[in-house]
Write a protein that holds these residues in place. Structure first.
Motif, PDB file in Angstrom:
ATOM      1  N   MET A   1      53.042  10.688  -4.969  1.00  0.00           N
ATOM      2  CA  MET A   1      52.576   9.568  -4.163  1.00  0.00           C
ATOM      3  C   MET A   1      53.412   8.334  -4.483  1.00  0.00           C
ATOM      4  SD  MET A   1      48.740   8.014  -3.709  1.00  0.00           S
ATOM      5  CE  MET A   1      48.627   7.496  -5.408  1.00  0.00           C
ATOM      6  N   LYS A   2      53.743   7.572  -3.459  1.00  0.00           N
ATOM      7  CA  LYS A   2      54.581   6.389  -3.604  1.00  0.00           C
ATOM      8  C   LYS A   2      53.722   5.122  -3.563  1.00  0.00           C
ATOM      9  CE  LYS A   2      56.799   7.829  -0.043  1.00  0.00           C
ATOM     10  NZ  LYS A   2      57.725   7.908   1.106  1.00  0.00           N
ATOM     11  N   ILE A   3      53.974   4.236  -4.521  1.00  0.00           N
ATOM     12  CA  ILE A   3      53.182   3.027  -4.681  1.00  0.00           C
ATOM     13  C   ILE A   3      54.062   1.804  -4.469  1.00  0.00           C
ATOM     14  CG2 ILE A   3      51.607   1.745  -6.177  1.00  0.00           C
ATOM     15  CD1 ILE A   3      50.608   4.528  -5.633  1.00  0.00           C
ATOM     16  N   THR A  17      51.673  -7.593 -12.947  1.00  0.00           N
ATOM     17  CA  THR A  17      52.584  -6.725 -12.200  1.00  0.00           C
ATOM     18  C   THR A  17      53.530  -5.991 -13.137  1.00  0.00           C
ATOM     19  OG1 THR A  17      52.483  -8.115 -10.230  1.00  0.00           O
ATOM     20  CG2 THR A  17      54.401  -6.688 -10.450  1.00  0.00           C
ATOM     21  N   GLN A  18      54.027  -6.670 -14.153  1.00  0.00           N
ATOM     22  CA  GLN A  18      54.905  -6.018 -15.125  1.00  0.00           C
ATOM     23  C   GLN A  18      54.163  -4.907 -15.860  1.00  0.00           C
ATOM     24  OE1 GLN A  18      56.324  -9.198 -17.586  1.00  0.00           O
ATOM     25  NE2 GLN A  18      57.689 -10.038 -16.018  1.00  0.00           N
ATOM     26  N   ALA A  19      52.929  -5.194 -16.272  1.00  0.00           N
ATOM     27  CA  ALA A  19      52.129  -4.183 -16.962  1.00  0.00           C
ATOM     28  C   ALA A  19      51.800  -3.012 -16.037  1.00  0.00           C
ATOM     29  CB  ALA A  19      50.850  -4.815 -17.503  1.00  0.00           C
ATOM     30  N   LEU A  20      51.512  -3.319 -14.778  1.00  0.00           N
ATOM     31  CA  LEU A  20      51.194  -2.272 -13.808  1.00  0.00           C
ATOM     32  C   LEU A  20      52.409  -1.393 -13.546  1.00  0.00           C
ATOM     33  CD1 LEU A  20      49.374  -0.937 -11.697  1.00  0.00           C
ATOM     34  CD2 LEU A  20      49.995  -2.758 -10.093  1.00  0.00           C
ATOM     35  N   THR A  21      53.571  -1.999 -13.424  1.00  0.00           N
ATOM     36  CA  THR A  21      54.806  -1.240 -13.192  1.00  0.00           C
ATOM     37  C   THR A  21      55.039  -0.242 -14.322  1.00  0.00           C
ATOM     38  OG1 THR A  21      55.782  -3.090 -11.974  1.00  0.00           O
ATOM     39  CG2 THR A  21      57.291  -1.421 -12.827  1.00  0.00           C
ATOM     40  N   ALA A  22      54.870  -0.694 -15.550  1.00  0.00           N
ATOM     41  CA  ALA A  22      55.055   0.186 -16.706  1.00  0.00           C
ATOM     42  C   ALA A  22      54.008   1.301 -16.733  1.00  0.00           C
ATOM     43  CB  ALA A  22      54.996  -0.626 -17.995  1.00  0.00           C
ATOM     44  N   ALA A  23      52.755   0.957 -16.398  1.00  0.00           N
ATOM     45  CA  ALA A  23      51.677   1.948 -16.413  1.00  0.00           C
ATOM     46  C   ALA A  23      51.872   3.006 -15.333  1.00  0.00           C
ATOM     47  CB  ALA A  23      50.327   1.247 -16.238  1.00  0.00           C
ATOM     48  N   LEU A  24      52.336   2.588 -14.170  1.00  0.00           N
ATOM     49  CA  LEU A  24      52.599   3.550 -13.094  1.00  0.00           C
ATOM     50  C   LEU A  24      53.719   4.516 -13.475  1.00  0.00           C
ATOM     51  CD1 LEU A  24      52.380   1.184  -9.967  1.00  0.00           C
ATOM     52  CD2 LEU A  24      50.718   2.929 -10.646  1.00  0.00           C
ATOM     53  N   ALA A  25      54.761   3.981 -14.101  1.00  0.00           N
ATOM     54  CA  ALA A  25      55.880   4.834 -14.532  1.00  0.00           C
ATOM     55  C   ALA A  25      55.413   5.837 -15.582  1.00  0.00           C
ATOM     56  CB  ALA A  25      57.012   3.967 -15.081  1.00  0.00           C
ATOM     57  N   ALA A  26      54.578   5.379 -16.527  1.00  0.00           N
ATOM     58  CA  ALA A  26      54.066   6.265 -17.564  1.00  0.00           C
ATOM     59  C   ALA A  26      53.173   7.353 -16.989  1.00  0.00           C
ATOM     60  CB  ALA A  26      53.293   5.450 -18.602  1.00  0.00           C
ATOM     61  N   GLY A  28      53.696   8.746 -14.155  1.00  0.00           N
ATOM     62  CA  GLY A  28      54.500   9.601 -13.288  1.00  0.00           C
ATOM     63  C   GLY A  28      54.394   9.275 -11.819  1.00  0.00           C
ATOM     64  N   LEU A  29      53.972   8.048 -11.502  1.00  0.00           N
ATOM     65  CA  LEU A  29      53.844   7.632 -10.108  1.00  0.00           C
ATOM     66  C   LEU A  29      55.094   6.860  -9.685  1.00  0.00           C
ATOM     67  CD1 LEU A  29      50.121   6.481 -10.243  1.00  0.00           C
ATOM     68  CD2 LEU A  29      51.007   8.497  -9.074  1.00  0.00           C
ATOM     69  N   MET A  30      55.557   7.117  -8.473  1.00  0.00           N
ATOM     70  CA  MET A  30      56.807   6.552  -7.984  1.00  0.00           C
ATOM     71  C   MET A  30      56.584   5.196  -7.333  1.00  0.00           C
ATOM     72  SD  MET A  30      59.371   8.128  -5.068  1.00  0.00           S
ATOM     73  CE  MET A  30      59.406   9.711  -5.926  1.00  0.00           C
ATOM     74  N   ARG A  80      41.636  -7.439 -13.549  1.00  0.00           N
ATOM     75  CA  ARG A  80      42.839  -7.279 -14.363  1.00  0.00           C
ATOM     76  C   ARG A  80      42.553  -6.465 -15.620  1.00  0.00           C
ATOM     77  NH1 ARG A  80      44.503 -13.205 -15.971  1.00  0.00           N
ATOM     78  NH2 ARG A  80      46.028 -12.055 -17.204  1.00  0.00           N
ATOM     79  N   THR A  81      41.321  -6.523 -16.130  1.00  0.00           N
ATOM     80  CA  THR A  81      40.949  -5.776 -17.335  1.00  0.00           C
ATOM     81  C   THR A  81      40.756  -4.293 -17.065  1.00  0.00           C
ATOM     82  OG1 THR A  81      38.624  -6.347 -16.925  1.00  0.00           O
ATOM     83  CG2 THR A  81      39.872  -7.787 -18.397  1.00  0.00           C
ATOM     84  N   GLU A  82      40.756  -3.911 -15.780  1.00  0.00           N
ATOM     85  CA  GLU A  82      40.519  -2.514 -15.414  1.00  0.00           C
ATOM     86  C   GLU A  82      41.800  -1.797 -14.976  1.00  0.00           C
ATOM     87  OE1 GLU A  82      36.035  -2.662 -13.634  1.00  0.00           O
ATOM     88  OE2 GLU A  82      37.612  -3.527 -12.379  1.00  0.00           O
ATOM     89  N   LEU A  83      42.947  -2.334 -15.369  1.00  0.00           N
ATOM     90  CA  LEU A  83      44.219  -1.762 -14.936  1.00  0.00           C
ATOM     91  C   LEU A  83      44.351  -0.277 -15.317  1.00  0.00           C
ATOM     92  CD1 LEU A  83      47.604  -3.604 -15.005  1.00  0.00           C
ATOM     93  CD2 LEU A  83      47.492  -1.219 -15.681  1.00  0.00           C
ATOM     94  N   PRO A  84      44.021   0.147 -16.538  1.00  0.00           N
ATOM     95  CA  PRO A  84      44.140   1.577 -16.865  1.00  0.00           C
ATOM     96  C   PRO A  84      43.292   2.478 -15.972  1.00  0.00           C
ATOM     97  CG  PRO A  84      43.917   0.270 -18.864  1.00  0.00           C
ATOM     98  CD  PRO A  84      43.620  -0.645 -17.716  1.00  0.00           C
ATOM     99  N   GLN A  85      42.071   2.023 -15.681  1.00  0.00           N
ATOM    100  CA  GLN A  85      41.197   2.827 -14.811  1.00  0.00           C
ATOM    101  C   GLN A  85      41.754   2.911 -13.394  1.00  0.00           C
ATOM    102  OE1 GLN A  85      40.331   0.428 -17.001  1.00  0.00           O
ATOM    103  NE2 GLN A  85      38.124   0.458 -17.450  1.00  0.00           N
ATOM    104  N   MET A  86      42.344   1.805 -12.927  1.00  0.00           N
ATOM    105  CA  MET A  86      42.909   1.815 -11.583  1.00  0.00           C
ATOM    106  C   MET A  86      44.098   2.757 -11.494  1.00  0.00           C
ATOM    107  SD  MET A  86      44.573  -1.244  -9.289  1.00  0.00           S
ATOM    108  CE  MET A  86      46.185  -0.896 -10.008  1.00  0.00           C
ATOM    109  N   VAL A  87      44.960   2.738 -12.503  1.00  0.00           N
ATOM    110  CA  VAL A  87      46.117   3.637 -12.516  1.00  0.00           C
ATOM    111  C   VAL A  87      45.656   5.091 -12.572  1.00  0.00           C
ATOM    112  CG1 VAL A  87      48.143   4.357 -13.841  1.00  0.00           C
ATOM    113  CG2 VAL A  87      47.664   1.922 -13.500  1.00  0.00           C
TER     114      VAL A  87
END
Length: 264
Positions: A1-3, A17-26, A28-30, A80-87
């Motif tokens: 899936m592309k994000i 956004t920087q934290a989200l970018t890193a979390a998405l890469a970790a 395996g999301l494109m 913003r505190t729920e970023l891991p759950q969202m990813v």
């Protein structure tokens, strides 16, 4: 899936956004900001409107997720505190969606040219100086001649914005309709309008024919100068906006949270 990630220029949003970018890469999301499956808006409701307009040409295929960097917004489901759950939700996405109606606005010029625009919230026609005069057509026939500061036409989800301030009703997005409300209309023995908000169903148009110049047409966060415009047409759009459904807050809970209380 592309994000895709769409964020405002606030330092807090850029950090997230920087934290989200890193979390998405970790996870395996494109990342693909050109042709995404899901657009994540990082900011507030204004940022979300910007994300909608950026990807409006892909509205049939893209779904939206809102991540708020402050308090919860009307279109944003995640903090913003729920970023891991969202990813994690994005990683296990099953393509489900919740869809809301949009506003289709056609602007007709005296040259015969026509342009179509989609709005998530509303369109407002306002006269910055003087009085806006416009004939309003419903059912293909003239209904009234409006005089006042302006007119707003809202979607159901946008009914909680300018429309509500004008005394309009709050409509649930499951109702395919648009609502017209007056902005400071002039009503006396000489000039007369209905004076009440009007709800128009799918399949019908609100047509406005301006009789004055130098007005402004605003839709979501964009605007058009009202010069050489002979007609504006409003209807429920054929397209809808789609939200990713795995964490989509119920509409009435959004309304309660925004205007009454965030207490359960």
């Amino acid at each position: 899936m592309k994000i895709a990630i769409f964020n405002n220029h606030d330092s807090s949003s850029q950090t997230i956004t920087q934290a989200l970018t890193a979390a998405l890469a970790a996870a395996g999301l494109m990342l693909d900001n050109d042709h995404p499956d899901v657009v994540v808006s990082v900011g507030g409701d204004g940022t979300f409107l910007g994300a909608f307009q950026k990807y409006v040409d892909q509205i049939d295929t893209v779904r939206f997720v809102g991540l708020h960097t402050g308090h919860l917004g009307f279109y944003t489901d995640w903090l913003r505190t729920e970023l891991p759950q969202m990813v994690a939700s994005l990683r296990h996405d099953d393509s489900e969606k919740v869809s809301y109606p949009l506003l289709d606005m056609t602007v007709v010029y005296d040259s015969g040219e026509q342009y179509h625009y989609l709005a998530l919230n509303e369109a407002a026609i306002k006269q910055p100086l003087g009085t806006l005069v416009a004939d309003i057509y419903l059912g293909g026939r003239v209904f009234e001649r409006f005089r006042g500061d302006g007119i707003a036409v809202a979607t159901p989800s946008g009914s909680t914005a300018y429309n509500k301030a004008n005394g309009g009703a709050v409509l649930h997005p499951s109702i395919p309709a648009i609502q017209m409300s007056e902005i400071a209309s002039i009503n006396n023995r000489v000039f007369r309008t209905l004076g009440s908000p009007l709800i128009v169903p799918d399949g019908q148009e609100i047509v406005m024919k301006p009789q004055s110049d130098n007005f402004l047409v605003m839709y979501d966060q964009s605007d058009i100068k009202g010069q050489n415009i002979t007609e504006l047409r409003f209807r429920v759009a054929d397209q809808k906006i789609h939200f990713a459904a795995y964490r989509h807050v119920d509409f009435w809970q959004r309304v309660k949270r925004a205007f009454i209380s965030d207490l359960s």
